[in-house]
Design an enzyme around this catalytic site. Structure first.
Site, PDB file in Angstrom:
ATOM      1  N   ASP A 164       0.783  -1.257   0.217  1.00  0.00           N
ATOM      2  CA  ASP A 164      -0.274  -0.145   0.073  1.00  0.00           C
ATOM      3  C   ASP A 164       1.490   1.273   0.244  1.00  0.00           C
ATOM      4  OD1 ASP A 164      -2.411  -1.344   0.126  1.00  0.00           O
ATOM      5  OD2 ASP A 164      -2.899  -1.746   2.275  1.00  0.00           O
TER       6      ASP A 164
ATOM      7  N   GLU B 264     -10.520 -28.763 -21.441  1.00  0.00           N
ATOM      8  CA  GLU B 264     -11.141 -27.611 -20.795  1.00  0.00           C
ATOM      9  C   GLU B 264     -12.194 -27.515 -20.174  1.00  0.00           C
ATOM     10  OE1 GLU B 264     -10.366 -23.839 -22.471  1.00  0.00           O
ATOM     11  OE2 GLU B 264      -8.361 -24.474 -23.075  1.00  0.00           O
TER      12      GLU B 264
ATOM     13  N   LYS C 213     -15.665 -26.154 -18.899  1.00  0.00           N
ATOM     14  CA  LYS C 213     -16.290 -25.547 -19.069  1.00  0.00           C
ATOM     15  C   LYS C 213     -17.249 -23.872 -17.726  1.00  0.00           C
ATOM     16  CE  LYS C 213     -20.613 -24.132 -22.509  1.00  0.00           C
ATOM     17  NZ  LYS C 213     -20.947 -23.168 -21.682  1.00  0.00           N
TER      18      LYS C 213
ATOM     19  N   ASP D 131     -18.153 -20.930 -16.048  1.00  0.00           N
ATOM     20  CA  ASP D 131     -19.950 -20.699 -16.256  1.00  0.00           C
ATOM     21  C   ASP D 131     -19.717 -19.161 -15.520  1.00  0.00           C
ATOM     22  OD1 ASP D 131     -22.004 -20.760 -16.526  1.00  0.00           O
ATOM     23  OD2 ASP D 131     -23.200 -21.721 -14.556  1.00  0.00           O
TER      24      ASP D 131
ATOM     25  N   ARG E 102     -19.352  -9.894 -24.052  1.00  0.00           N
ATOM     26  CA  ARG E 102     -19.011 -10.968 -25.449  1.00  0.00           C
ATOM     27  C   ARG E 102     -20.615 -10.115 -25.998  1.00  0.00           C
ATOM     28  NH1 ARG E 102     -23.102 -16.103 -25.842  1.00  0.00           N
ATOM     29  NH2 ARG E 102     -22.124 -16.797 -28.272  1.00  0.00           N
TER      30      ARG E 102
ATOM     31  N   GLU F 153     -12.959 -16.209 -19.515  1.00  0.00           N
ATOM     32  CA  GLU F 153     -14.684 -15.653 -18.458  1.00  0.00           C
ATOM     33  C   GLU F 153     -13.943 -14.927 -17.243  1.00  0.00           C
ATOM     34  OE1 GLU F 153     -16.456 -17.665 -20.518  1.00  0.00           O
ATOM     35  OE2 GLU F 153     -18.235 -17.697 -18.909  1.00  0.00           O
TER      36      GLU F 153
ATOM     37  N   TYR G  20      -9.042 -18.208 -22.171  1.00  0.00           N
ATOM     38  CA  TYR G  20      -8.579 -19.592 -22.652  1.00  0.00           C
ATOM     39  C   TYR G  20      -8.114 -19.802 -24.249  1.00  0.00           C
ATOM     40  CZ  TYR G  20     -13.280 -19.111 -22.908  1.00  0.00           C
ATOM     41  OH  TYR G  20     -14.858 -18.124 -22.605  1.00  0.00           O
TER      42      TYR G  20
ATOM     43  N   LYS H 199     -22.059 -31.058 -21.840  1.00  0.00           N
ATOM     44  CA  LYS H 199     -22.733 -30.827 -20.619  1.00  0.00           C
ATOM     45  C   LYS H 199     -22.361 -31.781 -19.686  1.00  0.00           C
ATOM     46  CE  LYS H 199     -24.376 -27.070 -20.773  1.00  0.00           C
ATOM     47  NZ  LYS H 199     -25.108 -26.011 -20.873  1.00  0.00           N
TER      48      LYS H 199
ATOM     49  N   CYS I 167     -58.389 -13.943  -7.456  1.00  0.00           N
ATOM     50  CA  CYS I 167     -56.713 -13.279  -8.068  1.00  0.00           C
ATOM     51  C   CYS I 167     -56.910 -13.027  -6.084  1.00  0.00           C
ATOM     52  CB  CYS I 167     -57.044 -12.289  -8.398  1.00  0.00           C
ATOM     53  SG  CYS I 167     -55.645 -11.071  -7.602  1.00  0.00           S
TER      54      CYS I 167
ATOM     55  N   CYS J  89     -56.353  -9.502  -5.153  1.00  0.00           N
ATOM     56  CA  CYS J  89     -57.868  -8.535  -5.263  1.00  0.00           C
ATOM     57  C   CYS J  89     -59.100  -9.011  -4.991  1.00  0.00           C
ATOM     58  CB  CYS J  89     -57.751  -7.231  -6.239  1.00  0.00           C
ATOM     59  SG  CYS J  89     -57.698  -8.106  -7.483  1.00  0.00           S
TER      60      CYS J  89
ATOM     61  N   CYS K  62     -56.195 -12.874 -14.036  1.00  0.00           N
ATOM     62  CA  CYS K  62     -56.829 -11.515 -13.170  1.00  0.00           C
ATOM     63  C   CYS K  62     -57.318 -10.735 -14.041  1.00  0.00           C
ATOM     64  CB  CYS K  62     -56.353 -11.515 -11.737  1.00  0.00           C
ATOM     65  SG  CYS K  62     -56.807  -9.730 -10.835  1.00  0.00           S
TER      66      CYS K  62
ATOM     67  N   CYS L 129     -55.478  -3.852  -9.217  1.00  0.00           N
ATOM     68  CA  CYS L 129     -54.663  -5.205  -8.400  1.00  0.00           C
ATOM     69  C   CYS L 129     -53.619  -4.606  -7.941  1.00  0.00           C
ATOM     70  CB  CYS L 129     -54.975  -6.506  -9.790  1.00  0.00           C
ATOM     71  SG  CYS L 129     -54.088  -7.454  -8.705  1.00  0.00           S
TER      72      CYS L 129
HETATM   73  S1  IVH Z   1     -13.968 -21.886 -26.168  1.00  0.00           S
HETATM   74  C1  IVH Z   1     -15.240 -20.714 -30.587  1.00  0.00           C
HETATM   75  N1  IVH Z   1     -13.849 -22.370 -23.874  1.00  0.00           N
HETATM   76  O1  IVH Z   1     -18.703 -20.961 -22.295  1.00  0.00           O
HETATM   77  C2  IVH Z   1     -15.007 -21.767 -29.040  1.00  0.00           C
HETATM   78  N2  IVH Z   1     -15.611 -21.534 -24.021  1.00  0.00           N
HETATM   79  O2  IVH Z   1     -21.032 -21.636 -24.978  1.00  0.00           O
HETATM   80  C3  IVH Z   1     -15.209 -20.619 -27.878  1.00  0.00           C
HETATM   81  N3  IVH Z   1     -16.683 -21.134 -22.231  1.00  0.00           N
HETATM   82  O3  IVH Z   1     -20.003 -17.944 -23.596  1.00  0.00           O
HETATM   83  C4  IVH Z   1     -15.197 -20.695 -26.403  1.00  0.00           C
HETATM   84  N4  IVH Z   1     -14.998 -22.402 -20.643  1.00  0.00           N
HETATM   85  O4  IVH Z   1     -17.233 -17.709 -23.072  1.00  0.00           O
HETATM   86  C5  IVH Z   1     -14.355 -22.346 -24.390  1.00  0.00           C
HETATM   87  N5  IVH Z   1     -12.701 -23.018 -21.643  1.00  0.00           N
HETATM   88  C6  IVH Z   1     -13.199 -22.627 -22.606  1.00  0.00           C
HETATM   89  C7  IVH Z   1     -14.195 -22.248 -21.863  1.00  0.00           C
HETATM   90  C8  IVH Z   1     -15.109 -21.642 -22.609  1.00  0.00           C
HETATM   91  C9  IVH Z   1     -16.762 -21.031 -20.607  1.00  0.00           C
HETATM   92  C10 IVH Z   1     -17.996 -20.220 -22.047  1.00  0.00           C
HETATM   93  C11 IVH Z   1     -17.733 -19.503 -22.945  1.00  0.00           C
HETATM   94  C12 IVH Z   1     -19.165 -19.262 -24.351  1.00  0.00           C
HETATM   95  C13 IVH Z   1     -20.042 -19.963 -23.515  1.00  0.00           C
HETATM   96  C14 IVH Z   1     -20.336 -21.226 -25.194  1.00  0.00           C
END
Ligand code: IVH
Length: 694
Positions: A56, A133, A135, A137, A156, A195, A247, A335, A428, A431, A444, A450
């Site tokens: 700091d 990798e 996925k 979220d 995006r 992400e 990624y 998935k 309803c 009301c 309703c 309402c």
């Molecule tokens: S590759 C063209 N790798 O999943 C390929 N996407 O439905 C580009 N996401 O909105 C995507 N983890 O943001 C890739 N390891 C990963 C990911 C990833 C999450 C997301 C991505 C996209 C959604 C695809």
């Protein structure tokens, strides 16, 4: 490659610097590189060399120098991490390269088919190598570095264009403001995709604080990450704990790779965090083993993942396979099955939405499903309730459809002295007006008398696609109506801080903030204003069309059905809905009330990104909600819908027993989604099914 924005300035060596003593220039530069090094040691290597206090001190010294010598100002200075003054709105910019989606499925056999396609594309005897990798979220983001300096970060959006949120992304400590070049030199241009995440543990704390402050909590870590990077005040973003995992190299000039795995290594060397446990595989079995291993460990992770991503590693082979307009052919997401939990229905009651539709809702004993506490689930309508035979006190299996929307799957246990079936009321519940039937729904009809509908209108008025009024969520709307402060929509503008401080959950600060937030929307964009009024059939796309065609609110209000049907994209049903909305005396009075408060909708130049064209959806087969609900929801986020499949259809949502439309979609190569996948796409665009009844 042209990239929006000025080229970055080299730190501390610009013309304006000639008045700054050399010693100061040097000191600033040393402070910056030391701060960078210490931040890297702390965030990336977890082996800090100095304590927080010492860090700091260095930071404040740099801030002081930059304050004293404004010419030292530089976009990649570590001091930029604290956030910048608020913006009015985000600028829409073109991505350096399109951010595509992924083809996805929960079924292993779909991966087998994918693998076969890849093998066919690669030709005889070539074994594909895949990179695997998790996925993640979170919220997808594009990061652009020019000559090693972060020049823009873009959400995006619709995949082609997004919102420039650079100031917000700069506040995230693990995102280098300048590429690390100790291992690998900075390329001329680098566009990356990653992400933005909020960790589950941080999300829990953060949401508790939000709720304490009387604000609407976020539904999931993902929503809160997405909401955090869309703050106009980047100091707010700075106050939230976020991380970015990167990624993908979208574009690189001045460096090159032949495989994705080499790209990921370079990403790491440039100082980014990358997803954990990236590996490669060459057989279907290895891929499926990776998928199950991740699925098993899913609950131990501190961030949400909803599957694994499998991508062809060889970049030349990727180019050969190409992409559809929606997703690359060389990758797919495998998935996970939706997470399920068991809980008890404590109560079933009825909610009345903005349009008066009565929706049965199950109040559940709270249960955590994948990091999110679920305590209620919509039961959609009478049929659903009857079909699943759900009753109070039953033990039920629940899941988050598409990992987002809570759903009751089935009853798994009930007592011998079971509660009687739940009966839909004939009045309803709010009301007490006798309800009327509208297809599968009960409504309703007491629109303006309402209170439930008034609450719904208030919430809708302030919602994101409408006037986007911060702090005007469900809880506040309930308070305002229950305490009699707002008896019709327009009175929102009469609320004063004094009124609000008298309500629980409001302090002086939050009261003033809400009143200011409401007042600041007195000159809304015309299209948003149209959405805010809640005209039946008028979703994002139609509102935009109307705003563009007519230019002023007055003209839209006066438009005849004839004028309206002549517009592309507006059919007879819609025209009728719009003119009868304005012809209704009570609607007209409500609108006049709002205008009388000094609200002046303004025409704006609308770019396509304000409202991405999300494409035409066709629903077929048995889906869990009435088709009109799903269709309205999709239109309300800017999509369109149709009853028949053609080459122009963006995707078909196929429920059980889908027949000829599904076959046609498959024949034409139109994308097919199951209902859960549709829900994900809908929520990706900020939509909800409950908004769909609106
Ligand atoms: S590759 C063209 N790798 O999943 C390929 N996407 O439905 C580009 N996401 O909105 C995507 N983890 O943001 C890739 N390891 C990963 C990911 C990833 C999450 C997301 C991505 C996209 C959604 C695809």
């Amino acid at each position: 490659m042209s990239v929006v924005g000025n080229p970055p300035r080299a730190t501390a060596v610009t013309d304006a610097n000639h008045d700054i003593p050399n010693a100061i220039l040097e000191e600033a530069e040393t402070l910056r590189s030391e701060l960078r090094r210490h931040a890297y040691l702390y965030y990336h290597e977890a082996r800090p060399e100095i304590g927080d206090a010492e860090y700091d001190d260095l930071f404040r010294r740099l801030q002081a120098l930059e304050g004293q010598y404004p010419a030292l100002e530089s976009p990649d200075s570590p001091t930029k991490r604290v956030g910048a003054p608020p913006q009015d709105k985000f600028e829409t910019v073109e991505h350096v390269a399109a951010l595509l989606s992924l083809d996805s499925s929960e079924k292993p056999e779909d991966f087998v088919r994918f693998d076969e396609r890849v093998r066919r594309a690669l030709g005889d005897g070539v074994t594909p190598r895949y990179i695997l990798e998790p996925k993640l979220d979170g919220a997808s983001i594009e990061l652009v570095y020019e000559d090693g300096v972060l020049t823009r970060a873009v959400t995006r959006g619709n995949g082609q264009q997004g919102e420039r949120v650079t100031a917000n992304i700069r506040t995230i400590p693990t995102v280098p403001l300048r590429l690390r070049t100790t291992v690998r030199p900075a390329p001329k241009l680098l566009a990356l995709r990653g992400e933005v995440l909020m960790y589950i543990s941080d999300f829990a704390d953060f949401n508790a604080r939000i709720a304490e402050a009387g604000l609407e909590p976020y539904a999931s870590p993902r929503n809160s990450a997405a909401g955090s990077i869309r703050q106009l005040d980047s100091r707010v973003t700075a106050s939230r704990k976020l991380d970015v995992l990167v990624y993908d190299v979208l574009v690189v000039e001045g460096d090159s790779f032949t495989s994705d795995i080499a790209g990921v290594e370079a990403i790491r060397e440039w100082g980014f965090r990358v997803p954990e446990r990236i590996q490669t595989a060459t057989t279907v079995d290895e891929v499926l083993a990776y998928h199950s291993a991740y699925e098993e460990q899913r609950d131990e992770l501190d961030y949400e993942i909803d599957g694994v991503v499998v991508k062809l590693d060889d970049l030349a082979a990727r180019r050969a396979m190409g992409a559809t307009s929606h997703h690359p052919r060389w990758a797919m997401a495998l998935k996970f099955a939706p997470r399920q939990e068991v809980t008890v229905i404590e109560k079933i009651d009825i909610q009345v939405g903005r349009t008066g539709v009565l929706t049965p809702v199950a109040w559940l004993r709270p249960v955590v499903v994948g990091g999110v506490t679920v305590s209620r689930a919509s039961l959609h309508n009478r049929e659903e309730l009857r079909r699943k035979d759900l009753r109070e006190h039953d033990t039920v299996r629940i899941q988050r459809a598409g990992d987002v929307i809570p759903q009751v799957v089935e009853v798994i246990e009930h007592h011998d002295d079971r509660s009687p079936p739940f009966d839909m009321p004939d009045r309803c519940p709010v009301c007490e007006t006798p309800v009327i039937e509208d297809g599968p729904r009960l409504v309703c009809p007491n629109r303006f008398g309402c209170n439930a509908q008034l609450k719904g209108r208030i919430i809708h008025f302030g919602s994101r696609s409408a006037l986007d009024i911060e702090g005007l969520g469900e809880e506040t709307a309930n308070l305002l109506v229950d305490r009699g402060l707002v008896t019709q929509l327009a009175e929102l503008f009469d609320v004063t801080p004094d009124h609000l401080v008298a309500l629980e959950g409001f302090g002086e600060k939050s009261a003033t903030a809400l009143v200011e937030a409401i007042a600041s929307k007195r000159t809304p964009d015309l299209n948003r204003f149209l959405i805010a009024l809640g005209i039946p059939e008028v979703g994002v796309t139609v509102a935009r069309t109307l705003a563009e065609r007519f230019g002023s609110f007055d003209a839209i209000r006066r438009a005849t059905t004839q004028q309206l049907v002549e517009i592309d994209g507006i059919g007879p049903r819609m025209s009728e809905a719009i003119t009868s909305f304005f012809a209704d005396e009570r609607n007209a009075a409500a609108v006049d009330g709002v205008l009388a408060r000094g609200v002046e909708p303004k025409t704006v130049e609308l770019t396509s990104c304000d409202l991405p064209d999300l494409g035409t959806a066709v629903f077929t087969g048995a889906i869990p909600v009435p088709r009109v609900v799903a269709e309205t929801a999709w239109r309300s986020v800017g999509g369109s819908t149709s009853g028949s499949v053609s080459k122009k259809t963006a995707f078909v949502v196929a429920g059980e027993k889908a027949g000829s439309k599904l076959a046609k979609a498959e024949k034409l190569g139109v994308e097919v989604l199951d209902f859960d996948e549709f829900l994900v796409r809908l929520t990706d665009h900020g939509g909800t099914l409950d908004g769909g009844d609106a």
